[in-house]
Design a protein around this motif. Structure first.
Motif, PDB file in Angstrom:
ATOM      1  N   TRP A  80       0.857  -1.201   0.000  1.00  0.00           N
ATOM      2  CA  TRP A  80       0.000   0.000   0.000  1.00  0.00           C
ATOM      3  C   TRP A  80       0.883   1.238   0.000  1.00  0.00           C
ATOM      4  CZ3 TRP A  80      -0.400   4.259   3.041  1.00  0.00           C
ATOM      5  CH2 TRP A  80      -1.585   4.995   2.983  1.00  0.00           C
ATOM      6  N   PRO A  81       0.549   2.336  -0.668  1.00  0.00           N
ATOM      7  CA  PRO A  81      -0.651   2.582  -1.474  1.00  0.00           C
ATOM      8  C   PRO A  81      -0.481   2.207  -2.942  1.00  0.00           C
ATOM      9  CG  PRO A  81       0.545   4.622  -1.166  1.00  0.00           C
ATOM     10  CD  PRO A  81       1.321   3.568  -0.442  1.00  0.00           C
ATOM     11  N   GLN A 120      -2.965   1.414  12.675  1.00  0.00           N
ATOM     12  CA  GLN A 120      -3.253   2.561  11.811  1.00  0.00           C
ATOM     13  C   GLN A 120      -1.960   3.221  11.352  1.00  0.00           C
ATOM     14  OE1 GLN A 120      -4.988   6.649  13.050  1.00  0.00           O
ATOM     15  NE2 GLN A 120      -6.791   5.452  12.423  1.00  0.00           N
ATOM     16  N   TRP A 126      -3.481  10.465   3.477  1.00  0.00           N
ATOM     17  CA  TRP A 126      -4.085   9.144   3.519  1.00  0.00           C
ATOM     18  C   TRP A 126      -4.156   8.663   4.965  1.00  0.00           C
ATOM     19  CZ3 TRP A 126      -4.657   6.360  -1.270  1.00  0.00           C
ATOM     20  CH2 TRP A 126      -4.022   6.939  -2.364  1.00  0.00           C
ATOM     21  N   GLN A 127      -5.155   7.869   5.237  1.00  0.00           N
ATOM     22  CA  GLN A 127      -5.206   7.097   6.478  1.00  0.00           C
ATOM     23  C   GLN A 127      -5.577   5.669   6.123  1.00  0.00           C
ATOM     24  OE1 GLN A 127      -7.318   8.516  10.117  1.00  0.00           O
ATOM     25  NE2 GLN A 127      -8.453   6.592   9.963  1.00  0.00           N
ATOM     26  N   VAL A 128      -4.791   4.722   6.634  1.00  0.00           N
ATOM     27  CA  VAL A 128      -5.087   3.315   6.376  1.00  0.00           C
ATOM     28  C   VAL A 128      -5.169   2.587   7.710  1.00  0.00           C
ATOM     29  CG1 VAL A 128      -2.643   2.752   6.014  1.00  0.00           C
ATOM     30  CG2 VAL A 128      -4.399   1.250   5.094  1.00  0.00           C
ATOM     31  N   THR A 144      -8.820   2.083   3.606  1.00  0.00           N
ATOM     32  CA  THR A 144      -8.099   3.302   3.255  1.00  0.00           C
ATOM     33  C   THR A 144      -9.087   4.445   3.117  1.00  0.00           C
ATOM     34  OG1 THR A 144      -6.401   2.073   2.054  1.00  0.00           O
ATOM     35  CG2 THR A 144      -6.622   4.411   1.538  1.00  0.00           C
ATOM     36  N   GLU A 145      -8.767   5.570   3.736  1.00  0.00           N
ATOM     37  CA  GLU A 145      -9.568   6.786   3.586  1.00  0.00           C
ATOM     38  C   GLU A 145      -8.703   7.868   2.952  1.00  0.00           C
ATOM     39  OE1 GLU A 145     -12.228  10.053   6.121  1.00  0.00           O
ATOM     40  OE2 GLU A 145     -11.350   8.317   7.120  1.00  0.00           O
ATOM     41  N   HIS A 146      -9.200   8.415   1.843  1.00  0.00           N
ATOM     42  CA  HIS A 146      -8.494   9.472   1.133  1.00  0.00           C
ATOM     43  C   HIS A 146      -8.968  10.818   1.680  1.00  0.00           C
ATOM     44  CE1 HIS A 146      -6.710  11.918  -1.857  1.00  0.00           C
ATOM     45  NE2 HIS A 146      -7.785  12.088  -2.589  1.00  0.00           N
ATOM     46  N   LEU A 154      -4.959   4.491  -6.324  1.00  0.00           N
ATOM     47  CA  LEU A 154      -4.579   3.547  -5.274  1.00  0.00           C
ATOM     48  C   LEU A 154      -4.556   2.127  -5.834  1.00  0.00           C
ATOM     49  CD1 LEU A 154      -4.274   2.779  -2.133  1.00  0.00           C
ATOM     50  CD2 LEU A 154      -6.761   2.462  -2.198  1.00  0.00           C
ATOM     51  N   GLN A 156      -3.478  -1.924  -3.937  1.00  0.00           N
ATOM     52  CA  GLN A 156      -3.152  -2.482  -2.623  1.00  0.00           C
ATOM     53  C   GLN A 156      -3.264  -4.002  -2.657  1.00  0.00           C
ATOM     54  OE1 GLN A 156      -6.142  -1.041   0.134  1.00  0.00           O
ATOM     55  NE2 GLN A 156      -7.781  -1.363  -1.338  1.00  0.00           N
ATOM     56  N   LYS A 273     -13.573   5.859   0.644  1.00  0.00           N
ATOM     57  CA  LYS A 273     -12.839   4.783   1.283  1.00  0.00           C
ATOM     58  C   LYS A 273     -12.719   3.592   0.341  1.00  0.00           C
ATOM     59  CE  LYS A 273     -14.148   5.946   6.040  1.00  0.00           C
ATOM     60  NZ  LYS A 273     -14.746   5.446   7.308  1.00  0.00           N
TER      61      LYS A 273
END
Length: 284
Positions: A80-81, A120, A126-128, A144-146, A154, A156, A273
């Motif tokens: 990822w990503p 996390q 990005w947050q994954v 995943t939140e963009h 993305l 993954q 997401k």
């Protein structure tokens, strides 16, 4: 047949806590000892390196020796990503940044059903999040939140290395009739019957439902589910050398992975997401 290198933590007769941090090969690892299972995660990459339900053989393979820096070979790396090579930056690492960085463990808990963990990673906009539920079976969920104001691309994967008795004696069922792409032969393919990987395999299939990894040497079957919205990647290097892996380890694993965006990257709008999952259980 070699013992899994991380089983060393369970040699002592003393009772371990359910969760305990240890230091191993210059990495912080979380050692889990629950009545239903044993498991080890690395803080680097939030990588599940070892999973073994009670009274069973290990489910995951891991290389005996790790590099001083860089990715750990084995377990379930979070790619990822991006998955594979970056589409435009050749100098950037294969399979992305996530498996090279330390993640935060936000929560860990245990009950009669097993253990649950929430990892996390924040990277730029990005947050994954990786959620794991381990007990008599294994479940990993990646979200995943963009968070940027512009669309992004993305890809993954949950790149699982499954531990087997002998690569020459395994067969993968559940892909009969599935269409895919054979990267070794560089052509589209359609699976006919069981898939055997001895000699090398790198195929990507679009399919739904469980696969069954039949391990005749160990006389067991693992049912693997990569979800309805992901590709299933089956990979083994065959006789090609693999960096960081000795020749006598090469026959002890096969990769069956959940991947998305590998062919055409996923496009995420701001706030959107993306989800990926990998589940496994023992076949009956």
């Amino acid at each position: 047949m070699h013992e899994h290198p991380l089983q060393r933590f369970y040699k002592s007769l003393r009772k371990r806590p359910v969760f305990a941090w240890e230091r191993y090969q210059m990495r912080d690892v979380l050692v889990i000892d629950h009545p239903l299972c044993q498991a080890v995660f690395s803080r680097q990459g939030a990588q599940l390196l070892h999973f073994q339900p009670r009274d069973q053989k290990p489910w995951l393979w891991c290389a005996a020796k790790w590099p001083h820096v860089g990715a750990i070979r084995g377990g379930v790396p979070v790619c990822w990503p991006w998955y594979g090579r970056h589409p435009s930056e050749n100098a950037w690492p294969s399979h992305g940044w996530a498996r090279l960085l330390d993640w935060k463990l936000l929560d860990s808990s245990s009950d009669d059903d097993g253990v649950r963990l929430h990892w996390q990673l924040q990277l730029c906009d990005w947050q994954v999040d990786l959620h794991a539920h381990l007990g008599e079976r294994m479940e990993l969920r990646l979200c995943t939140e963009h968070q940027d104001s512009l669309p992004c691309q993305l890809s993954q994967a949950l790149h699982a290395y499954w531990r087997i008795g002998d690569v020459g004696e395994v067969a993968l069922s559940g892909l009969d009739g599935a269409h895919g792409y054979d990267h070794l032969n560089r052509q589209v393919c359609q699976q006919d019957g069981e898939l055997r990987v001895e000699g090398g395999c790198q195929r990507v299939f679009q399919q739904e439902g469980e696969l069954q990894l039949k391990d005749h040497a160990w006389q067991r079957a693992l049912c693997i589910d990569t979800g309805d919205d992901a590709d299933t990647v089956v990979w083994h290097p065959g006789s090609r050398p693999l960096l960081g892996v000795s020749w006598n380890e090469m026959g002890e694993f096969v990769c069956v992975e959940a991947a998305s965006g590998g062919t055409d990257s996923l496009s995420l709008a701001p706030g959107q997401k993306a989800h990926l999952s990998l589940q496994a259980r023992v076949g009956v």
